[in-house]
Design a protein around this motif. Structure first.
Motif, PDB file in Angstrom:
ATOM      1  N   GLU A 137       0.853  -1.192   0.000  1.00  0.00           N
ATOM      2  CA  GLU A 137       0.000   0.000   0.000  1.00  0.00           C
ATOM      3  C   GLU A 137       0.886   1.239   0.000  1.00  0.00           C
ATOM      4  O   GLU A 137       2.040   1.181   0.417  1.00  0.00           O
ATOM      5  N   PRO A 138       0.378   2.354  -0.460  1.00  0.00           N
ATOM      6  CA  PRO A 138       1.219   3.552  -0.582  1.00  0.00           C
ATOM      7  C   PRO A 138       1.741   4.032   0.765  1.00  0.00           C
ATOM      8  O   PRO A 138       1.060   3.913   1.782  1.00  0.00           O
ATOM      9  N   VAL A 139       2.979   4.530   0.762  1.00  0.00           N
ATOM     10  CA  VAL A 139       3.517   5.175   1.963  1.00  0.00           C
ATOM     11  C   VAL A 139       3.406   6.686   1.795  1.00  0.00           C
ATOM     12  O   VAL A 139       3.378   7.226   0.684  1.00  0.00           O
ATOM     13  N   ASP A 140       3.355   7.346   2.948  1.00  0.00           N
ATOM     14  CA  ASP A 140       3.200   8.805   2.922  1.00  0.00           C
ATOM     15  C   ASP A 140       4.486   9.515   2.517  1.00  0.00           C
ATOM     16  O   ASP A 140       4.465  10.507   1.800  1.00  0.00           O
ATOM     17  N   TYR A 141       5.595   9.004   3.021  1.00  0.00           N
ATOM     18  CA  TYR A 141       6.842   9.777   2.944  1.00  0.00           C
ATOM     19  C   TYR A 141       8.013   8.839   2.721  1.00  0.00           C
ATOM     20  O   TYR A 141       8.082   7.772   3.326  1.00  0.00           O
ATOM     21  N   ALA A 142       8.906   9.217   1.819  1.00  0.00           N
ATOM     22  CA  ALA A 142      10.135   8.452   1.645  1.00  0.00           C
ATOM     23  C   ALA A 142      11.344   9.363   1.848  1.00  0.00           C
ATOM     24  O   ALA A 142      11.397  10.481   1.319  1.00  0.00           O
ATOM     25  N   TYR A 143      12.285   8.852   2.615  1.00  0.00           N
ATOM     26  CA  TYR A 143      13.579   9.505   2.825  1.00  0.00           C
ATOM     27  C   TYR A 143      14.520   8.895   1.801  1.00  0.00           C
ATOM     28  O   TYR A 143      14.759   7.678   1.818  1.00  0.00           O
ATOM     29  N   VAL A 144      15.039   9.691   0.869  1.00  0.00           N
ATOM     30  CA  VAL A 144      15.826   9.151  -0.239  1.00  0.00           C
ATOM     31  C   VAL A 144      17.248   9.698  -0.160  1.00  0.00           C
ATOM     32  O   VAL A 144      17.464  10.917  -0.265  1.00  0.00           O
ATOM     33  N   ALA A 145      18.194   8.807   0.046  1.00  0.00           N
ATOM     34  CA  ALA A 145      19.599   9.220   0.121  1.00  0.00           C
ATOM     35  C   ALA A 145      20.442   8.215  -0.645  1.00  0.00           C
ATOM     36  O   ALA A 145      21.100   7.352  -0.059  1.00  0.00           O
ATOM     37  N   VAL A 146      20.368   8.309  -1.967  1.00  0.00           N
ATOM     38  CA  VAL A 146      21.181   7.460  -2.849  1.00  0.00           C
ATOM     39  C   VAL A 146      21.933   8.377  -3.800  1.00  0.00           C
ATOM     40  O   VAL A 146      21.710   9.587  -3.821  1.00  0.00           O
ATOM     41  N   ALA A 147      22.851   7.826  -4.587  1.00  0.00           N
ATOM     42  CA  ALA A 147      23.604   8.649  -5.532  1.00  0.00           C
ATOM     43  C   ALA A 147      22.645   9.403  -6.455  1.00  0.00           C
ATOM     44  O   ALA A 147      21.568   8.908  -6.804  1.00  0.00           O
ATOM     45  N   ALA A 148      23.055  10.622  -6.823  1.00  0.00           N
ATOM     46  CA  ALA A 148      22.166  11.506  -7.582  1.00  0.00           C
ATOM     47  C   ALA A 148      21.571  10.812  -8.806  1.00  0.00           C
ATOM     48  O   ALA A 148      20.359  10.917  -9.066  1.00  0.00           O
ATOM     49  N   ASP A 149      22.392  10.061  -9.553  1.00  0.00           N
ATOM     50  CA  ASP A 149      21.870   9.517 -10.805  1.00  0.00           C
ATOM     51  C   ASP A 149      20.913   8.349 -10.598  1.00  0.00           C
ATOM     52  O   ASP A 149      20.242   7.910 -11.534  1.00  0.00           O
ATOM     53  N   ALA A 150      20.834   7.836  -9.362  1.00  0.00           N
ATOM     54  CA  ALA A 150      19.874   6.771  -9.071  1.00  0.00           C
ATOM     55  C   ALA A 150      18.516   7.316  -8.632  1.00  0.00           C
ATOM     56  O   ALA A 150      17.537   6.560  -8.552  1.00  0.00           O
ATOM     57  N   VAL A 151      18.459   8.614  -8.352  1.00  0.00           N
ATOM     58  CA  VAL A 151      17.226   9.169  -7.785  1.00  0.00           C
ATOM     59  C   VAL A 151      16.038   9.083  -8.741  1.00  0.00           C
ATOM     60  O   VAL A 151      14.941   8.653  -8.337  1.00  0.00           O
ATOM     61  N   PRO A 152      16.196   9.441 -10.026  1.00  0.00           N
ATOM     62  CA  PRO A 152      15.021   9.354 -10.916  1.00  0.00           C
ATOM     63  C   PRO A 152      14.421   7.955 -10.951  1.00  0.00           C
ATOM     64  O   PRO A 152      13.190   7.807 -10.938  1.00  0.00           O
ATOM     65  N   GLY A 153      15.265   6.916 -10.950  1.00  0.00           N
ATOM     66  CA  GLY A 153      14.766   5.546 -10.944  1.00  0.00           C
ATOM     67  C   GLY A 153      13.977   5.222  -9.687  1.00  0.00           C
ATOM     68  O   GLY A 153      12.942   4.549  -9.727  1.00  0.00           O
ATOM     69  N   VAL A 154      14.487   5.715  -8.565  1.00  0.00           N
ATOM     70  CA  VAL A 154      13.770   5.485  -7.299  1.00  0.00           C
ATOM     71  C   VAL A 154      12.379   6.115  -7.369  1.00  0.00           C
ATOM     72  O   VAL A 154      11.376   5.499  -6.986  1.00  0.00           O
ATOM     73  N   LEU A 155      12.330   7.348  -7.893  1.00  0.00           N
ATOM     74  CA  LEU A 155      11.037   8.031  -7.967  1.00  0.00           C
ATOM     75  C   LEU A 155      10.089   7.283  -8.913  1.00  0.00           C
ATOM     76  O   LEU A 155       8.895   7.110  -8.619  1.00  0.00           O
ATOM     77  N   ALA A 156      10.631   6.807 -10.034  1.00  0.00           N
ATOM     78  CA  ALA A 156       9.788   6.075 -10.998  1.00  0.00           C
ATOM     79  C   ALA A 156       9.192   4.816 -10.362  1.00  0.00           C
ATOM     80  O   ALA A 156       8.020   4.482 -10.581  1.00  0.00           O
ATOM     81  N   SER A 157      10.000   4.171  -9.508  1.00  0.00           N
ATOM     82  CA  SER A 157       9.513   2.950  -8.863  1.00  0.00           C
ATOM     83  C   SER A 157       8.434   3.245  -7.825  1.00  0.00           C
ATOM     84  O   SER A 157       7.738   2.336  -7.365  1.00  0.00           O
ATOM     85  N   GLY A 158       8.301   4.519  -7.459  1.00  0.00           N
ATOM     86  CA  GLY A 158       7.314   4.871  -6.437  1.00  0.00           C
ATOM     87  C   GLY A 158       5.975   5.300  -7.005  1.00  0.00           C
ATOM     88  O   GLY A 158       5.067   5.663  -6.248  1.00  0.00           O
ATOM     89  N   ARG A 159       5.821   5.217  -8.300  1.00  0.00           N
ATOM     90  CA  ARG A 159       4.569   5.663  -8.925  1.00  0.00           C
ATOM     91  C   ARG A 159       3.365   4.931  -8.300  1.00  0.00           C
ATOM     92  O   ARG A 159       3.315   3.708  -8.240  1.00  0.00           O
ATOM     93  N   GLY A 160       2.435   5.691  -7.790  1.00  0.00           N
ATOM     94  CA  GLY A 160       1.245   5.124  -7.171  1.00  0.00           C
ATOM     95  C   GLY A 160       1.481   4.551  -5.784  1.00  0.00           C
ATOM     96  O   GLY A 160       0.554   4.045  -5.147  1.00  0.00           O
ATOM     97  N   LYS A 161       2.708   4.614  -5.313  1.00  0.00           N
ATOM     98  CA  LYS A 161       3.045   3.989  -4.029  1.00  0.00           C
ATOM     99  C   LYS A 161       3.544   5.002  -2.995  1.00  0.00           C
ATOM    100  O   LYS A 161       3.863   4.629  -1.862  1.00  0.00           O
ATOM    101  N   LEU A 162       3.660   6.235  -3.384  1.00  0.00           N
ATOM    102  CA  LEU A 162       4.366   7.196  -2.537  1.00  0.00           C
ATOM    103  C   LEU A 162       3.773   8.584  -2.724  1.00  0.00           C
ATOM    104  O   LEU A 162       3.505   8.995  -3.850  1.00  0.00           O
ATOM    105  N   ARG A 163       3.587   9.300  -1.621  1.00  0.00           N
ATOM    106  CA  ARG A 163       3.022  10.647  -1.737  1.00  0.00           C
ATOM    107  C   ARG A 163       4.118  11.728  -1.799  1.00  0.00           C
ATOM    108  O   ARG A 163       4.155  12.508  -2.735  1.00  0.00           O
ATOM    109  N   VAL A 164       4.988  11.756  -0.800  1.00  0.00           N
ATOM    110  CA  VAL A 164       6.031  12.785  -0.775  1.00  0.00           C
ATOM    111  C   VAL A 164       7.396  12.121  -0.581  1.00  0.00           C
ATOM    112  O   VAL A 164       7.554  11.294   0.325  1.00  0.00           O
TER     113      VAL A 164
END
Lengths: 496, 496
Positions: A75-102
């Motif tokens: 189920e979707p989570v409200d908040y994600a703390y993201v601390a990975v290498a800069a170039d990995a960030v877009p992929g992380v966000l893409a994987s959160g589609r429909g699963k993450l609010r902020v």
């Protein structure tokens, strides 16, 4: 287009400030990274929601079951703390589609470095595509004591009513820690970093809408959408706003460019923004904190504060204090004859002065088992001759009278007067020599006074500068001219 | 006519600062008055000379044999502490004819009160008649650590090289106590009160002549003989002078009138005096102390300090620091390409900036067992690209790395660099959250740094303002224009 464009800021950022569940992307299975520390801070701070470490291979992180990807969330989570290498960030966000609010992206290596803007653009595009709001990148986290969420230590769990938007992570920590020691209590603090998606103005709007917040503080180096910040501040008519603006000089602007990648506007624009919205501009971190404390403790009056009475022990200090209040635009008027007569009737000892500043040797305050100071408060409190009373106490001198708790009596009397509806603003200056025994007492009395709504300052000069911020807000609301630090402020002076 | 008119100030006031014997007039046989406390302070401070209580009837005071009157002295005493009712003071002075060199009169009730000028005139007449120089009245005493003389507690026995003339007794105590905590060490401090006989200028002249003193501080509300002070300061070409002037505003002037009875001249005259003598005007007690500390630690350079490099942890702090130094009239210039290249070669981590301000995460400072910071000091120290290096450390963050004494390593490296002849001025800003554990460390490191000639500040803004005082003295000596707080200062700009 931001997915929450039609919802209120309160709804949009409830997942940020009151997350029911938190994903942590970038915690390590083998060492201690920022993500690990975040999980430890959450646990230590007493966070009660679900914490979901996200890791490509580990089964458990920080003694919690890990998931492989945000995409695996049931189920979707409200908040994600993201601390990975800069170039990995877009992929992380893409994987959160429909699963993450902020998502809050701590990673650096975006717009704040040469050639990093393309990466920042990719981040924003990925967030929009996935329908996720992103705070950051290049920041440190969110502090929300009512939700037991924090990103650092030494901040204290006590919730308060000051909301902070901070473009610098390190300074955000300073605000929490140094602020806490001064008695500031926070409803929340968000470090917003480069503001690639979520703007400082949006968080300001959240605090403006939130019932938990009475005062708003903003540290900012630059904003992309100055108009939006202006409109937000302009529409906020009830909550005082204090702005600490980094990069107000040419050399500060150059430093800001490599810090948050901000294209910092001219200082003139910020002075105009403050003038037209009634926001208070502070020049230093300490002035920012002291001014926030004033608004935490004192309610702006309908008539702008002008007439200040100083009371305390120390003739030279009274003279320098009069200078400081005068420079800050206040009057330190000679008291009317009937008040002087009433004070004279109290039989203050030789060396006292009752005209304003009222200056009496510390020893005199013992008189009649400490009843002198309450009587002085009585005489001046109901006189209608002042808008603010500033009591300054040389703690080291007062504490040297060891057979009587003179300092305690003084603070108690001030608290009683405040509780009994002492009409003028009441502020206390506890002057210390900095030695540990005195500082310890100061911490105790500060906590009691601030809890009772009496702001405490280290020196008369800082009290004067901070109360000038209060007067500015009062004058703005009254549609009158205010003046702070030589800058005239008027609601009516247009020009954007 | 002053009896010592033809002698040097050094000779005239040696009895004040280095008394071989001290008479105390006004100690009580039955209670604890100011005179009793003075005797106790002398004993506690280790005074080795003879103490002679003077009392009309008691045989012993504070366990010392008392004499009836100064007239009964078998040989002259250097200094008398006089704390009796105002109208008894002339008689005391008359009884000291031929028996006393310098009297300091603590009693109030003279020119500072309505109708008290006649009493002050009688005091002066009696002093002249008896051939005694009088310091005061309406003051608290003299502090002279090399002679083990003091009038208060919590001041510390360590002698130093800052001489203070203070027109306010209470503020004199604040200067000693708060100053001590900041690392200031004093050659002497005299509270001069109403300056009925001995003027502030005469004590300034003493410090100018004294080998024990390198820096002079002056708190003054008003002077009777401004010309003399001007000439004294003008003739003093080697010792920096810092002036805290009470009553620079109309309201401060009114307060000063009832404090020391001073007829305070226009602020314009004081700005002109500073401009023409190279004295530094401070606006607050804290700025006064910080500026004195700068001169205690740093020797003015032949070329005025202009180019400042900031190094530390904290991006927002670096931005605000750049603003503060810019406002104080300094340059925070981008470093030359070769220096940037040398710093880049040190491989600072992501999030670092090496252009100036040099900003690096605290964790980076652990690199190679703490050798990163000394390397940075090496690179910038010999570059010729800066006049001052200001290192700012967020103590709470640095102390959170508990497995390594990062703060100790940083301070040690700075001390070594200073000892090895680091060419630019070096200053340290230890930023604290104010909690007791951090403050304790700060006290330790401050003591070590100041002893090694590195001034310590609480914030970059106070470092900037205080170093501006240094630049002003450098510019004055170089015959160049200086600028402090927006006020242009030039040796050549005449006009009294």
């Amino acid at each position: 287009m931001p997915p929450f464009a039609n919802t209120s800021a309160l709804e949009s950022f409830r997942p940020l400030f009151h997350p029911r569940s938190i994903a942590v992307v970038g915690a390590s299975a083998s060492s201690v990274s920022g993500g690990n520390r975040f999980i430890r801070h959450l646990k230590a701070f007493g966070y009660q929601g679900r914490i979901l470490p996200v890791h490509p291979s580990a089964e458990r992180i920080e003694d919690l079951p890990a998931i492989r990807s945000l995409a695996d969330l049931d189920e979707p989570v409200d908040y994600a703390y993201v601390a990975v290498a800069a170039d990995a960030v877009p992929g992380v966000l893409a994987s959160g589609r429909g699963k993450l609010r902020v998502a809050q992206v701590m990673s650096s290596g975006f717009g704040e470095i040469d050639g990093g803007q393309a990466m920042e653009d990719r981040l924003v595009a990925a967030a929009r595509e996935a329908g996720i709001r992103v705070v950051g990148p290049n920041c440190l986290g969110v502090h929300s004591p009512r939700a037991r969420v924090t990103f650092t230590e030494r901040t204290g769990p006590e919730p308060g009513r000051i909301g902070i938007v901070c473009q610098s992570g390190g300074l955000g920590i300073d605000i929490l820690r140094r602020g806490r020691g001064r008695g500031l209590r926070f409803s929340g603090l968000v470090t917003v970093g480069n503001c690639a998606d979520v703007s400082a103005a949006e968080i300001v709007q959240y605090f403006a809408e939130s019932d938990d917040t009475d005062v708003i503080g903003l540290y900012v180096e630059g904003v992309r959408d100055g108009r939006r910040l202006f409109e937000t501040l302009r529409a906020n008519s009830t909550k005082p706003v204090v702005i600490l603006k980094g990069g107000r000089t040419d050399q500060g602007r150059a430093a800001a460019a490599s810090h948050t990648g901000s294209l910092v506007g001219s200082d003139h624009a910020w002075v105009a923004l403050a003038r037209q919205t009634g926001a208070v501009l502070a020049d230093t971190l300490d002035a920012f904190l002291d001014t926030l404390l004033v608004f935490q403790c004192l309610t702006p009056a309908a008539v702008p504060t002008r007439r200040v009475v100083l009371f305390g022990n120390g003739g030279g200090t009274s003279v320098l204090g009069s200078d400081a209040f005068s420079r800050a635009g206040f009057d330190v008027p000679r008291l009317p004859d009937d008040i002087v007569a009433a004070l004279t009737a109290l039989e203050l000892p030789a060396g006292s002065s009752v005209r304003n500043p009222i200056d009496t040797p510390a020893g005199a305050l013992q008189k009649d088992e400490g009843r002198l100071f309450p009587r002085i408060l009585d005489v001046v409190g109901g006189s209608g001759a002042l808008d603010a009373l500033v009591v300054h106490i040389n703690m080291t001198v007062v504490l040297s009278f060891r057979h009587v708790d003179m300092l305690g009596n003084l603070v108690d009397a001030a608290l009683r007067a405040k509780a009994d509806g002492f009409a003028p603003h009441l502020a206390l200056v506890l002057r210390s020599d900095g030695e540990p025994d005195v500082e310890e007492k100061k911490r105790d009395y500060r906590a009691r006074a601030v809890a009772a709504g009496i702001p405490i300052f280290d020196e008369l000069a800082s009290a004067a500068a901070s109360l000038a911020g209060l007067r500015l807000v009062e004058a703005f609301r009254a549609g009158l001219d205010g003046q702070i630090g030589g800058r005239t402020v008027s609601r009516r002076s247009a020009a954007p």
